[in-house]
Design a protein around this motif. Structure first.
Motif, PDB file in Angstrom:
ATOM      1  N   VAL A 124       0.832  -1.213   0.000  1.00 30.94           N
ATOM      2  CA  VAL A 124       0.000   0.000   0.000  1.00 30.94           C
ATOM      3  C   VAL A 124       0.859   1.254   0.000  1.00 30.94           C
ATOM      4  CG1 VAL A 124      -1.841  -1.231   1.218  1.00 30.94           C
ATOM      5  CG2 VAL A 124      -0.212   0.123   2.519  1.00 30.94           C
ATOM      6  N   LEU A 125       2.138   1.108   0.354  1.00 29.43           N
ATOM      7  CA  LEU A 125       3.064   2.251   0.339  1.00 29.43           C
ATOM      8  C   LEU A 125       3.840   2.338  -0.962  1.00 29.43           C
ATOM      9  CD1 LEU A 125       4.552   1.920   3.954  1.00 29.43           C
ATOM     10  CD2 LEU A 125       2.521   3.174   3.214  1.00 29.43           C
ATOM     11  N   GLY A 126       3.589   1.416  -1.872  1.00 23.27           N
ATOM     12  CA  GLY A 126       4.296   1.424  -3.140  1.00 23.27           C
ATOM     13  C   GLY A 126       5.607   0.676  -3.123  1.00 23.27           C
ATOM     14  N   VAL A 127       5.885  -0.082  -2.064  1.00 22.70           N
ATOM     15  CA  VAL A 127       7.107  -0.884  -2.009  1.00 22.70           C
ATOM     16  C   VAL A 127       6.963  -2.043  -2.996  1.00 22.70           C
ATOM     17  CG1 VAL A 127       8.599  -2.298  -0.547  1.00 22.70           C
ATOM     18  CG2 VAL A 127       7.479  -0.261   0.397  1.00 22.70           C
ATOM     19  N   ASN A 128       7.981  -2.253  -3.799  1.00 21.89           N
ATOM     20  CA  ASN A 128       7.895  -3.232  -4.882  1.00 21.89           C
ATOM     21  C   ASN A 128       8.124  -4.655  -4.396  1.00 21.89           C
ATOM     22  OD1 ASN A 128       7.302  -1.376  -6.953  1.00 21.89           O
ATOM     23  ND2 ASN A 128       9.473  -0.919  -7.245  1.00 21.89           N
ATOM     24  N   ASP A 129       7.207  -5.146  -3.574  1.00 23.54           N
ATOM     25  CA  ASP A 129       7.253  -6.546  -3.185  1.00 23.54           C
ATOM     26  C   ASP A 129       6.433  -7.362  -4.178  1.00 23.54           C
ATOM     27  OD1 ASP A 129       4.742  -5.589  -2.437  1.00 23.54           O
ATOM     28  OD2 ASP A 129       4.568  -7.016  -0.798  1.00 23.54           O
ATOM     29  N   ILE A 130       6.169  -8.619  -3.849  1.00 26.73           N
ATOM     30  CA  ILE A 130       5.422  -9.477  -4.770  1.00 26.73           C
ATOM     31  C   ILE A 130       4.033  -8.910  -5.054  1.00 26.73           C
ATOM     32  CG2 ILE A 130       4.441 -11.784  -5.071  1.00 26.73           C
ATOM     33  CD1 ILE A 130       6.677 -12.853  -3.291  1.00 26.73           C
ATOM     34  N   THR A 131       3.340  -8.492  -4.016  1.00 29.50           N
ATOM     35  CA  THR A 131       1.970  -8.007  -4.181  1.00 29.50           C
ATOM     36  C   THR A 131       1.926  -6.737  -5.013  1.00 29.50           C
ATOM     37  OG1 THR A 131       1.384  -8.959  -2.022  1.00 29.50           O
ATOM     38  CG2 THR A 131      -0.117  -7.319  -2.948  1.00 29.50           C
ATOM     39  N   GLN A 132       2.826  -5.801  -4.740  1.00 27.30           N
ATOM     40  CA  GLN A 132       2.834  -4.537  -5.482  1.00 27.30           C
ATOM     41  C   GLN A 132       3.141  -4.758  -6.956  1.00 27.30           C
ATOM     42  OE1 GLN A 132       1.834  -1.674  -4.983  1.00 27.30           O
ATOM     43  NE2 GLN A 132       2.895  -0.309  -6.394  1.00 27.30           N
ATOM     44  N   LEU A 133       4.153  -5.576  -7.241  1.00 27.27           N
ATOM     45  CA  LEU A 133       4.476  -5.855  -8.642  1.00 27.27           C
ATOM     46  C   LEU A 133       3.331  -6.585  -9.333  1.00 27.27           C
ATOM     47  CD1 LEU A 133       8.239  -6.916  -8.460  1.00 27.27           C
ATOM     48  CD2 LEU A 133       7.267  -4.708  -9.118  1.00 27.27           C
ATOM     49  N   GLY A 134       2.637  -7.441  -8.577  1.00 34.53           N
ATOM     50  CA  GLY A 134       1.480  -8.121  -9.146  1.00 34.53           C
ATOM     51  C   GLY A 134       0.366  -7.155  -9.504  1.00 34.53           C
ATOM     52  N   LYS A 135       0.110  -6.197  -8.616  1.00 30.90           N
ATOM     53  CA  LYS A 135      -0.922  -5.195  -8.907  1.00 30.90           C
ATOM     54  C   LYS A 135      -0.560  -4.358 -10.123  1.00 30.90           C
ATOM     55  CE  LYS A 135      -1.092  -3.222  -4.880  1.00 30.90           C
ATOM     56  NZ  LYS A 135      -1.500  -2.318  -3.781  1.00 30.90           N
ATOM     57  N   LEU A 136       0.696  -3.943 -10.196  1.00 31.04           N
ATOM     58  CA  LEU A 136       1.125  -3.115 -11.321  1.00 31.04           C
ATOM     59  C   LEU A 136       1.035  -3.881 -12.638  1.00 31.04           C
ATOM     60  CD1 LEU A 136       4.246  -1.348  -9.742  1.00 31.04           C
ATOM     61  CD2 LEU A 136       1.982  -0.372 -10.146  1.00 31.04           C
ATOM     62  N   TYR A 137       1.470  -5.138 -12.628  1.00 29.00           N
ATOM     63  CA  TYR A 137       1.456  -5.911 -13.870  1.00 29.00           C
ATOM     64  C   TYR A 137       0.028  -6.244 -14.284  1.00 29.00           C
ATOM     65  CZ  TYR A 137       2.835  -9.256 -17.418  1.00 29.00           C
ATOM     66  OH  TYR A 137       3.013  -9.902 -18.617  1.00 29.00           O
ATOM     67  N   ALA A 138      -0.822  -6.561 -13.316  1.00 30.35           N
ATOM     68  CA  ALA A 138      -2.215  -6.892 -13.649  1.00 30.35           C
ATOM     69  C   ALA A 138      -2.940  -5.691 -14.238  1.00 30.35           C
ATOM     70  CB  ALA A 138      -2.945  -7.401 -12.408  1.00 30.35           C
ATOM     71  N   SER A 139      -2.670  -4.490 -13.698  1.00 28.34           N
ATOM     72  CA  SER A 139      -3.353  -3.298 -14.198  1.00 28.34           C
ATOM     73  C   SER A 139      -2.849  -2.863 -15.567  1.00 28.34           C
ATOM     74  CB  SER A 139      -3.178  -2.151 -13.198  1.00 28.34           C
ATOM     75  OG  SER A 139      -1.806  -1.832 -13.035  1.00 28.34           O
ATOM     76  N   SER A 140      -1.604  -3.200 -15.876  1.00 25.65           N
ATOM     77  CA  SER A 140      -1.052  -2.778 -17.164  1.00 25.65           C
ATOM     78  C   SER A 140      -1.273  -3.803 -18.280  1.00 25.65           C
ATOM     79  CB  SER A 140       0.450  -2.508 -17.022  1.00 25.65           C
ATOM     80  OG  SER A 140       1.142  -3.682 -16.637  1.00 25.65           O
ATOM     81  N   SER A 141      -1.372  -5.076 -17.908  1.00 32.95           N
ATOM     82  CA  SER A 141      -1.513  -6.127 -18.918  1.00 32.95           C
ATOM     83  C   SER A 141      -2.927  -6.679 -19.027  1.00 32.95           C
ATOM     84  CB  SER A 141      -0.547  -7.277 -18.603  1.00 32.95           C
ATOM     85  OG  SER A 141      -0.914  -7.902 -17.382  1.00 32.95           O
ATOM     86  N   LEU A 183      -4.041  -9.034 -17.440  1.00 31.33           N
ATOM     87  CA  LEU A 183      -3.978 -10.481 -17.180  1.00 31.33           C
ATOM     88  C   LEU A 183      -4.173 -10.704 -15.673  1.00 31.33           C
ATOM     89  CD1 LEU A 183      -0.934 -11.429 -19.447  1.00 31.33           C
ATOM     90  CD2 LEU A 183      -3.377 -11.702 -19.959  1.00 31.33           C
ATOM     91  N   THR A 184      -5.363 -10.360 -15.193  1.00 34.39           N
ATOM     92  CA  THR A 184      -5.611 -10.375 -13.760  1.00 34.39           C
ATOM     93  C   THR A 184      -5.538 -11.784 -13.190  1.00 34.39           C
ATOM     94  OG1 THR A 184      -7.059  -8.465 -14.038  1.00 34.39           O
ATOM     95  CG2 THR A 184      -7.209  -9.668 -11.961  1.00 34.39           C
ATOM     96  N   VAL A 185      -6.221 -12.735 -13.806  1.00 32.95           N
ATOM     97  CA  VAL A 185      -6.259 -14.104 -13.288  1.00 32.95           C
ATOM     98  C   VAL A 185      -4.868 -14.720 -13.289  1.00 32.95           C
ATOM     99  CG1 VAL A 185      -7.192 -16.414 -13.647  1.00 32.95           C
ATOM    100  CG2 VAL A 185      -8.642 -14.415 -14.041  1.00 32.95           C
ATOM    101  N   GLU A 186      -4.180 -14.591 -14.407  1.00 27.34           N
ATOM    102  CA  GLU A 186      -2.847 -15.185 -14.516  1.00 27.34           C
ATOM    103  C   GLU A 186      -1.870 -14.569 -13.515  1.00 27.34           C
ATOM    104  OE1 GLU A 186      -4.592 -13.964 -16.892  1.00 27.34           O
ATOM    105  OE2 GLU A 186      -4.902 -15.441 -18.481  1.00 27.34           O
ATOM    106  N   THR A 187      -1.943 -13.237 -13.368  1.00 33.10           N
ATOM    107  CA  THR A 187      -1.000 -12.558 -12.477  1.00 33.10           C
ATOM    108  C   THR A 187      -1.208 -12.962 -11.028  1.00 33.10           C
ATOM    109  OG1 THR A 187      -0.893 -10.651 -13.963  1.00 33.10           O
ATOM    110  CG2 THR A 187      -0.176 -10.314 -11.690  1.00 33.10           C
ATOM    111  N   TYR A 188      -2.452 -12.950 -10.576  1.00 33.43           N
ATOM    112  CA  TYR A 188      -2.685 -13.270  -9.168  1.00 33.43           C
ATOM    113  C   TYR A 188      -2.550 -14.758  -8.893  1.00 33.43           C
ATOM    114  CZ  TYR A 188      -3.900  -8.469  -8.205  1.00 33.43           C
ATOM    115  OH  TYR A 188      -3.824  -7.117  -8.033  1.00 33.43           O
ATOM    116  N   ASN A 189      -2.645 -15.598  -9.910  1.00 33.96           N
ATOM    117  CA  ASN A 189      -2.281 -17.002  -9.735  1.00 33.96           C
ATOM    118  C   ASN A 189      -0.797 -17.127  -9.386  1.00 33.96           C
ATOM    119  OD1 ASN A 189      -4.791 -18.114 -10.169  1.00 33.96           O
ATOM    120  ND2 ASN A 189      -4.458 -18.484 -12.349  1.00 33.96           N
TER     121      ASN A 189
END
Length: 269
Positions: A215-232, A234-240
């Protein structure tokens, strides 16, 4: 008459077999679908951030928790009550609230206090002029998680210290050992051995709760997943992939913890 058996020693780990089969199916899917492989490579960069945040936060939380546990057993009333006040307040707040409070209230307040207390020294150039923006969100997140978990670990350490029999402490004192030597040679080795499995479970929980720093924008697994899902999209694949990465961490730690518990049980017998 039904005979109850020890499930840990008699049951086969079918849950682990099921997880291995699911993992094998996921690997086969990743090989067949190039998107999964690319997502995994992208999110793997946040894996080290997650581990780093969890390890540093837990080390700080354990250190603070041990000090609180010792303070709660101190002979001075004001110190015991202060430790209990901190523990009860922190345990009553959600970790996310502590994270936001440390980030947006605590860090600016500490920087302001630092600038006010050392104004002359900073002006002379003997100390650095720290601004709020100089305190990274990663540092704020680590401090917040450490504070949130320190209260719970304090109770774990307190229970471990209290589990040591009073007769052993009296025997050590009768041999001429002081308070510090009695704690270091008699109380602490037994206490830490008894609470080690609980500390392992709390560390696994810390690994999962480290996702809050996203939530602070730290690039951990969850943050990178949110960024990639919103840009690509590919929500299902990313959160899998996000779920699989966290499972890889937690299941591995759980297996290591079980192995450690068996080792301690064998040494105890």
């Amino acid at each position: 008459m039904q005979i109850l058996v020890d499930s840990e020693s008699s049951e086969r780990p079918y849950w682990l077999i099921a997880l291995l089969l699911i993992s094998a199916a996921f690997v086969a899917l990743a090989v067949a679908d190039g998107r999964y492989a690319f997502i995994f490579q992208t999110l793997a960069e946040g894996l080290w951030t997650t581990i780093y945040v969890a390890v540093i936060s837990f080390a700080l939380a354990a250190s603070i928790g041990l000090l609180l546990a010792l303070a709660s057993r101190a002979p001075w009333l004001w110190l015991r009550q202060s430790a209990r006040f901190y523990i009860e307040v922190v345990r009553g707040l959600p970790a996310l609230v502590i994270l936001l409070y440390v980030t947006f209230v605590g860090a600016p307040a500490l920087v302001t206090l630092y600038q006010w207390a050392f104004e002359a020294t900073i002006a002379a150039g003997w100390l650095p002029d720290i601004q709020v923006r100089d305190v990274s969100n990663t540092v704020r997140g680590i401090v917040a998680l450490a504070l949130a978990y320190s209260a719970f670990l304090a109770e774990v350490f307190r229970a471990g210290l209290q589990s040591v029999e009073r007769a052993q402490i009296e025997a050590a004192q009768a041999l001429g050992l002081g308070r510090w030597l009695t704690f270091r040679l008699v109380v602490w080795p037994q206490a830490v051995r008894r609470v080690l499995p609980v500390l392992g479970n709390d560390f696994i929980a810390m690994v999962k709760d480290s996702s809050l720093v996203s939530v602070l924008g730290v690039n951990d697994i969850t943050q990178l997943g949110k960024l990639y899902a919103s840009s690509s999209f590919l929500t299902v694949e990313t959160y899998n992939v996000v779920a699989v990465l966290y499972l890889m961490l937690t299941i591995t730690l759980s297996l290591l913890l079980r192995r450690l518990e068996r080792h301690l049980k064998q040494r105890g017998t």
